[in-house]
Design a protein around this motif. Structure first.
Motif, short mmCIF file in Angstrom:
data_model
loop_
_atom_site.label_atom_id
_atom_site.label_comp_id
_atom_site.label_asym_id
_atom_site.label_seq_id
_atom_site.Cartn_x
_atom_site.Cartn_y
_atom_site.Cartn_z
N SER A 49 0.82 -1.22 0.00
CA SER A 49 0.00 0.00 0.00
C SER A 49 0.86 1.27 0.00
CB SER A 49 -0.97 0.01 1.18
OG SER A 49 -0.26 0.01 2.37
N TRP A 52 1.93 1.84 -3.58
CA TRP A 52 0.75 2.27 -4.35
C TRP A 52 0.41 3.73 -4.03
CZ3 TRP A 52 -3.94 4.23 -2.77
CH2 TRP A 52 -4.90 4.39 -3.78
N HIS A 56 0.30 6.64 -6.71
CA HIS A 56 -1.02 7.25 -6.93
C HIS A 56 -0.96 8.75 -6.69
CE1 HIS A 56 -5.22 8.30 -5.68
NE2 HIS A 56 -5.47 7.65 -6.79
N THR A 112 -3.02 3.67 -11.28
CA THR A 112 -1.64 3.38 -11.64
C THR A 112 -1.48 2.01 -12.29
OG1 THR A 112 -1.29 2.57 -9.41
CG2 THR A 112 -0.62 4.83 -9.85
N GLY A 113 -2.49 1.13 -12.19
CA GLY A 113 -2.36 -0.23 -12.72
C GLY A 113 -2.94 -0.38 -14.12
#
Ligand code: SF4
Length: 218
Positions: A49, A52, A56, A112-113
């Motif tokens: 996380s 991420w 993000h 972002t993915g």
């Protein structure tokens, strides 16, 4: 022992993969919606996380800077946090960015993915809920935009139609009712689910289905 919530509560991303058909286990969303999050232990799903969050935030800042250069009025994350109170449950979420121009608005989510149908569902839920939940957006007709690192997906305002609303409301009613929802264990879903085997004894752990040593003819 997990404690019951006073009223069922749903965080938007608990149901997006159910609506897009990527997930099938409605029981997971029902368990979370009916029980206080702090009252049960959770499995670490291996999701990084912190990484991420940093990626993000970087993408979000980039988008925000571009919008500011165009002179747009922008509302960010916590300014867009909503609780939509229904008769039987509260639906909650936090769109990344909102821009307003007269009676038209755009809800923007940074991802972002990889592209995913569940991201579109997430935006559709925001487009449905925001004007109902936040008085300042009451007269705004929203369109949606998902911004990936190297692509954008546009969602027109008329994508919020009767069919979508009906599916959303039916799902919310199913998972917030006292009738147990379908529990569909699978290694693919359980590995991303943070409910432990204490609360879900049917949970499939990753080493329960070892790869077969033989290969087929094809
Ligand atoms: S562990 Fe698996 S079966 Fe249990 S609630 Fe989660 S996804 Fe469903």
């Amino acid at each position: 022992m997990p404690l019951r919530r006073d009223k069922p509560y749903i965080w938007t991303t608990w149901i997006t993969k159910l609506l897009s058909g990527d997930n099938s286990c409605e029981w997971a969303a029902q368990f979370k919606s009916l029980h206080e999050s702090k009252s049960y232990s959770k499995v670490s799903t291996g999701f990084d996380s912190a990484k991420w969050q940093i990626e993000h935030t970087d993408l979000l800042n980039k988008i925000r800077t571009e919008l500011e250069k165009k002179g747009q009025t922008i509302y960010t994350e916590n300014q867009n946090y909503f609780n939509l109170h229904g008769k039987s449950a509260t639906l909650s979420g936090k769109p990344d960015l909102v821009t307003i121009n007269g009676n038209a608005g755009t809800i923007i989510d940074a991802k972002t993915g990889e592209e995913s149908a569940s991201h579109m569902i997430q935006l559709l839920i925001y487009m449905y809920a925001l004007p109902k939940a936040l008085p300042q957006y009451g007269n705004i007709k929203f369109e949606g935009k998902i911004i990936y690192s190297n692509n954008e997906v546009f969602i027109p305002s008329d994508a919020i139609n009767e069919s979508f609303t009906e599916k959303l409301v039916k799902l919310i009613k199913r998972i917030t009712s006292e009738t147990p929802a379908s529990k569909i264990p699978s290694s693919q879903e359980c590995k991303f689910c943070n409910i432990t085997s204490l609360d879900c004894p049917e949970r499939i752990e990753q080493d329960e289905h070892p790869i077969a040593s033989s290969t087929d003819d094809f």
